[in-house]
Scaffold this active site. Sequence first.
Site, short mmCIF file in Angstrom:
data_model
loop_
_atom_site.label_atom_id
_atom_site.label_comp_id
_atom_site.label_asym_id
_atom_site.label_seq_id
_atom_site.Cartn_x
_atom_site.Cartn_y
_atom_site.Cartn_z
N PHE A 38 0.88 -1.18 0.00
CA PHE A 38 0.00 0.00 0.00
C PHE A 38 0.91 1.22 0.00
CE2 PHE A 38 -1.72 3.73 1.93
CZ PHE A 38 -3.06 3.77 1.60
N GLU A 39 0.68 2.10 -0.94
CA GLU A 39 1.41 3.38 -0.94
C GLU A 39 0.54 4.38 -1.64
OE1 GLU A 39 4.96 2.59 -3.29
OE2 GLU A 39 6.21 2.59 -1.52
#
Length: 401
Positions: free
Chosen positions: A288-289
Amino acid sequence: MSGSARYVRYLLFAAFALVVFFFISRSSIPLPDTPSIGAKLKNPTAYKSSTQKPEQPDASLHKSPQDSPPSAGARPAGTVNATFVTLARNSDVWDIARSIRQVEDRFNHNFHYDWVFLNDKPFDSTFKKVTTSLVSGTTHYGLIPEEHWSYPDWIDQKKAEETRKDMGERKIIYGDSESYRHMCRYESGFFFRHPLMMNYEFYWRVEPSIELFCDVSFDPFRFMKDHDKKYGFVLSLYEYIDTIPTLWDSVKKFMKNHPEHIAEDNSMGFLSDDGGKNYNKCHFWSNFEIGSLDWLRSDAYLDYFDSLDHDGGFFYERWGDAPVHSIAAGLMLRKDQVHFFNEIAYYHVPFTHCPTGEQTRLDLKCHCNPNDNFDWKGYSCTSRYFQINNMERPEGYEDET
Ligand SMILES: Nc1nc2c(ncn2[C@@H]2O[C@H](COP(=O)(O)OP(=O)(O)O)[C@@H](O)[C@H]2O)c(=O)[nH]1
Ligand SMILES: *[C@@H]1O[C@H](CO)[C@@H](O)[C@H](O)[C@H]1NC(C)=O
Ligand SMILES: [Mg+2]
């Protein structure tokens, strides 16, 4: 003519009209063209040719009371120059379909952001059809140029092979995998330079088989832009040291050669417990970014990646893109440019981020079990992030270290 015969004729006519309508509406949908790989590589703008607009159902047939989707790419006012991005294989199609469905249901059906898919092999028509049908924005499909998914000439491939064998025997996760190493290097140094990604300022990375447990009621991209944030995360943890034994040596070399790239008010305290001598292995979990592509394309980040890449650890060890991105964010951004998204509830095997604050969870219709939240457990680094940013710990966790 009897009444019933007229009725049958009427029905037949209606059925005929429907068939004609269906035919016309479908034939206006452009089929995805699939130029040869060679053509795509020679002409980078040809990547854009596989852009697809989702089919628009006839509004009168499918209208739902709450939600009538505007056409693809027609985003509401106030959205920013941003896209979702997914690196995937054709075989990931059903796992990424699940992820997309959740991202759409929890967030993107209100915003219609684009989605870029990248692959080292051409995407097949099933992958394109399924994903395009699920995304409410415009989808783009890109082939990764071979020079971004192969060995640079300074790498000794024999040595790389021996490393894989050795790490495989030592049962290090993905230790024997060649493709995983290309993947980590690509995510570290190249995805943001793909021609399709050059069109955007921000990205949100989505992997197959993730879950979002709460509504995302605000626009995280807008938040990033308005508050000058460059890197956003939800989970952090300690890296497995056998995958990065010399990464920190490489980083120290870079810091010495490029002091001009090190930010004044950085997050060194998140990465090191002794002022930078040793790495404490803390990193943001990069599956997740939400981040700034312009930052990744900056001289600072590119010099950093280039320096690390020449040291060979992507192949002679098994450096992950998570510590590589995290160390960059920790050293080259100001502390206040790195953001923790408590409101975004997330799962990627085996960890969960479930927002703290019962009212937040109720307001956002969360379905995660707050006891599963990893943030305040021993193997998480999030308490260090709170510490260096002087953030108040949530109720019940005030005394954790
Ligand atoms: N195109 C392509 N994508 C890959 C390859 N290996 C991994 N990926 C993608 O890279 C991301 C990370 O891989 P994943 O298997 O989820 O690794 P993990 O999360 O570290 O266990 C996912 O989005 C995968 O779909 C590959 O060989 N080719
Ligand atoms: C979006 O961002 C990219 C990269 O910064 C830029 O080149 C492009 O002009 C921007 N597009 C719009 C519509 O602002
Ligand atoms: Mg994954």
